[in-house]
Design a protein around this motif. Structure first.
Motif, PDB file in Angstrom:
ATOM      1  N   PRO A   1       0.811  -1.223   0.000  1.00 58.07           N
ATOM      2  CA  PRO A   1       0.000   0.000   0.000  1.00 58.07           C
ATOM      3  C   PRO A   1       0.845   1.274   0.000  1.00 58.07           C
ATOM      4  CG  PRO A   1      -0.876  -1.600   1.559  1.00 58.07           C
ATOM      5  CD  PRO A   1       0.443  -2.139   1.090  1.00 58.07           C
ATOM      6  N   ALA A   2       2.015   1.238   0.662  1.00 63.61           N
ATOM      7  CA  ALA A   2       2.874   2.422   0.703  1.00 63.61           C
ATOM      8  C   ALA A   2       3.373   2.790  -0.692  1.00 63.61           C
ATOM      9  CB  ALA A   2       4.060   2.178   1.638  1.00 63.61           C
ATOM     10  N   ILE A   3       3.711   1.785  -1.491  1.00 64.20           N
ATOM     11  CA  ILE A   3       4.158   2.036  -2.860  1.00 64.20           C
ATOM     12  C   ILE A   3       3.021   2.615  -3.701  1.00 64.20           C
ATOM     13  CG2 ILE A   3       4.921   0.901  -4.983  1.00 64.20           C
ATOM     14  CD1 ILE A   3       6.572  -0.986  -3.253  1.00 64.20           C
ATOM     15  N   ILE A   4       1.822   2.072  -3.529  1.00 65.12           N
ATOM     16  CA  ILE A   4       0.663   2.614  -4.260  1.00 65.12           C
ATOM     17  C   ILE A   4       0.413   4.063  -3.858  1.00 65.12           C
ATOM     18  CG2 ILE A   4      -1.826   2.387  -4.619  1.00 65.12           C
ATOM     19  CD1 ILE A   4      -1.515  -0.624  -4.141  1.00 65.12           C
ATOM     20  N   LEU A   5       0.469   4.310  -2.551  1.00 70.87           N
ATOM     21  CA  LEU A   5       0.242   5.666  -2.049  1.00 70.87           C
ATOM     22  C   LEU A   5       1.278   6.637  -2.589  1.00 70.87           C
ATOM     23  CD1 LEU A   5      -1.448   7.445  -0.152  1.00 70.87           C
ATOM     24  CD2 LEU A   5       0.137   6.844   1.690  1.00 70.87           C
ATOM     25  N   ALA A   6       2.549   6.191  -2.648  1.00 75.99           N
ATOM     26  CA  ALA A   6       3.611   7.065  -3.159  1.00 75.99           C
ATOM     27  C   ALA A   6       3.374   7.418  -4.623  1.00 75.99           C
ATOM     28  CB  ALA A   6       4.965   6.386  -2.986  1.00 75.99           C
ATOM     29  N   GLY A   7       2.840   6.461  -5.380  1.00 77.02           N
ATOM     30  CA  GLY A   7       2.578   6.716  -6.794  1.00 77.02           C
ATOM     31  C   GLY A   7       1.502   7.753  -7.028  1.00 77.02           C
ATOM     32  N   TYR A   8       0.583   7.902  -6.063  1.00 73.10           N
ATOM     33  CA  TYR A   8      -0.516   8.864  -6.217  1.00 73.10           C
ATOM     34  C   TYR A   8      -0.331  10.106  -5.346  1.00 73.10           C
ATOM     35  CZ  TYR A   8      -2.992   5.406  -8.976  1.00 73.10           C
ATOM     36  OH  TYR A   8      -3.357   4.528  -9.967  1.00 73.10           O
ATOM     37  N   THR A   9       0.842  10.245  -4.740  1.00 68.46           N
ATOM     38  CA  THR A   9       1.155  11.460  -3.977  1.00 68.46           C
ATOM     39  C   THR A   9       1.739  12.495  -4.925  1.00 68.46           C
ATOM     40  OG1 THR A   9       1.557  10.248  -1.918  1.00 68.46           O
ATOM     41  CG2 THR A   9       2.557  12.425  -2.129  1.00 68.46           C
ATOM     42  N   ASN A  10       1.105  13.630  -5.039  1.00 69.06           N
ATOM     43  CA  ASN A  10       1.513  14.659  -5.996  1.00 69.06           C
ATOM     44  C   ASN A  10       2.485  15.651  -5.372  1.00 69.06           C
ATOM     45  OD1 ASN A  10      -0.113  13.658  -8.100  1.00 69.06           O
ATOM     46  ND2 ASN A  10      -1.891  14.810  -7.371  1.00 69.06           N
ATOM     47  N   ILE A  11       3.503  15.996  -6.134  1.00 66.35           N
ATOM     48  CA  ILE A  11       4.433  17.056  -5.746  1.00 66.35           C
ATOM     49  C   ILE A  11       4.360  18.127  -6.819  1.00 66.35           C
ATOM     50  CG2 ILE A  11       6.846  17.682  -5.373  1.00 66.35           C
ATOM     51  CD1 ILE A  11       7.332  14.926  -4.237  1.00 66.35           C
ATOM     52  N   THR A  12       3.987  19.334  -6.404  1.00 68.16           N
ATOM     53  CA  THR A  12       3.761  20.429  -7.339  1.00 68.16           C
ATOM     54  C   THR A  12       4.637  21.619  -6.995  1.00 68.16           C
ATOM     55  OG1 THR A  12       1.444  19.738  -7.565  1.00 68.16           O
ATOM     56  CG2 THR A  12       2.028  21.934  -8.373  1.00 68.16           C
ATOM     57  N   LEU A  13       5.343  22.129  -8.012  1.00 72.08           N
ATOM     58  CA  LEU A  13       6.102  23.367  -7.874  1.00 72.08           C
ATOM     59  C   LEU A  13       5.280  24.470  -8.534  1.00 72.08           C
ATOM     60  CD1 LEU A  13       9.680  22.082  -8.832  1.00 72.08           C
ATOM     61  CD2 LEU A  13       8.593  22.119  -6.601  1.00 72.08           C
ATOM     62  N   ASP A  14       4.746  25.355  -7.709  1.00 77.11           N
ATOM     63  CA  ASP A  14       3.850  26.406  -8.194  1.00 77.11           C
ATOM     64  C   ASP A  14       4.612  27.723  -8.246  1.00 77.11           C
ATOM     65  OD1 ASP A  14       1.859  28.244  -8.711  1.00 77.11           O
ATOM     66  OD2 ASP A  14       0.387  27.232  -7.440  1.00 77.11           O
ATOM     67  N   THR A  15       4.928  28.176  -9.465  1.00 74.39           N
ATOM     68  CA  THR A  15       5.708  29.409  -9.605  1.00 74.39           C
ATOM     69  C   THR A  15       4.847  30.658  -9.435  1.00 74.39           C
ATOM     70  OG1 THR A  15       5.400  29.380 -12.021  1.00 74.39           O
ATOM     71  CG2 THR A  15       7.361  28.293 -11.141  1.00 74.39           C
ATOM     72  N   THR A  16       3.525  30.505  -9.494  1.00 72.84           N
ATOM     73  CA  THR A  16       2.663  31.682  -9.343  1.00 72.84           C
ATOM     74  C   THR A  16       2.628  32.163  -7.889  1.00 72.84           C
ATOM     75  OG1 THR A  16       0.717  30.249  -9.051  1.00 72.84           O
ATOM     76  CG2 THR A  16       1.248  30.982 -11.286  1.00 72.84           C
TER      77      THR A  16
END
Length: 335
Positions: A238-253
């Motif tokens: 489950p941890a691997i599945i969760l990591a795959g759907y964890t989003n990391i966003t760099l928001d320049t605005t």
């Protein structure tokens, strides 16, 4: 000379030359081996009812092993400013590596997953590779030997390397398209292999569930190995599945980095203004290289300790360099 000083990094400063001895720990290992081999030899002679002379082949093999360890401790890294090159001399006299200063990037600390770090020398064409070891391992940032090594040896070596730099060494092609991020309206989403993570996670979870059934492949005992395997599959899947759907966003605005989990676990948000640099950590398992983590460090106002977030893991060092370049382009120049 104390045992501790034997294991520490040593160096010699001469006019236009710095010689570093990073393998002092081998002196201690050779001593330990000598004692162990002596005990083994005595037991062998006693229980085999033989003599030292009759055991001469074994004696020579054990002695040669100790001598090789002792000799390896004398391996030196010589930075010769007159010749403009670096040479690694095995046992202090056998040349095994020669690199011109013009091809060297510099000396940087490299951390591992256990909290210690070593200093390594890197080439300009492989800034995030394995590098060449130039120091022993340290566990404290204020280790006196580490501080002295940086202030005396590394600083002098960098002055040699700087004299052989050319402006073209630091000219990089501007990023016009992104390989590891999806851009939309000033937001850069880190790409993830969600299908691969889902399949791998489900496979591990299925194995773990199967091992709880009457038909378990590994039986039903409570051995440490079986317990570790159950934890790895039932929790790791489950941890691997969760990591795959964890989003990391760099928001320049709004100039923020945000990590957002589907279940709200370990969500984080950092300002670009608190960005304190990128660091790579080479990982290994049983002394076999298993990849390089790219970590971002943030130091919030008033905080004494930096916070770290792992962005990605790569096996090829060329991918690490490209990824770091993309991150720096987004965070430092707004994409």
């Amino acid at each position: 000379m104390s045992v501790k000083s034997l294991s520490q990094t040593r160096w010699k400063l001469e006019p236009d030359r710095v010689t570093v001895y990073p393998y002092g720990l081998s002196y201690i290992l050779s001593g330990v081996l000598a004692v162990c081999f002596a005990v083994i030899l005595l037991l062998y002679v006693k229980y085999q009812n033989t003599t030292i002379n009759d055991s001469l082949p074994l004696v020579l093999v054990l002695l040669l092993t100790v001598v090789l360890f002792w000799g390896f401790a004398g391996t030196s890294i010589v930075f010769d400013n007159r010749k403009g090159n670096m040479r690694k001399l095995l046992m202090g006299f056998i040349p095994v590596t020669t690199i011109p200063f013009a091809k060297l990037q510099g000396i940087s600390p490299v951390s591992n997953l256990y909290g210690s770090y070593k200093y390594r020398l890197f080439r300009k064409d492989n800034k995030y590779g394995k590098g060449l070891l130039v120091s022993c391992a340290y566990t404290k940032n204020d280790d006196q030997n580490a501080v002295a090594f940086v202030e005396e040896a590394a600083t002098t070596i960098h002055s040699y390397l700087d004299a052989h730099d050319s402006p073209s060494d630091y000219v990089t092609e501007p990023i016009t398209s992104y390989k590891y991020f999806e851009e939309q309206d000033g937001k850069y989403l880190l790409k993830k292999n969600k299908i691969g993570s889902t399949l791998l996670g489900l496979a591990l979870l299925a194995i773990g569930i199967h091992e709880l059934t009457p038909g378990a492949w590994l039986g039903h005992d409570l051995s440490i190995g079986r317990i570790c395997m159950l934890i790895f599959t039932i929790v790791g899947g489950p941890a691997i599945i969760l990591a795959g759907y964890t989003n990391i966003t760099l928001d320049t605005t709004v100039r923020t980095l945000e990590r957002k989990s589907p279940i709200g676990l370990s969500n984080r948000r950092y300002s670009f203004d608190d960005f304190n640099g990128v660091q790579t950590v080479r990982k290994s398992m049983n002394f076999i290289y298993s990849g390089t983590e790219v970590q971002l460090y943030f130091l919030k106002p008033g905080a004494e300790k930096q916070e770290v977030i792992v962005l990605q893991n790569f096996y090829k060092t060329s991918n690490v360099e490209r990824f770091v370049q993309e991150v720096n382009t987004i965070m430092l120049s707004g994409g």
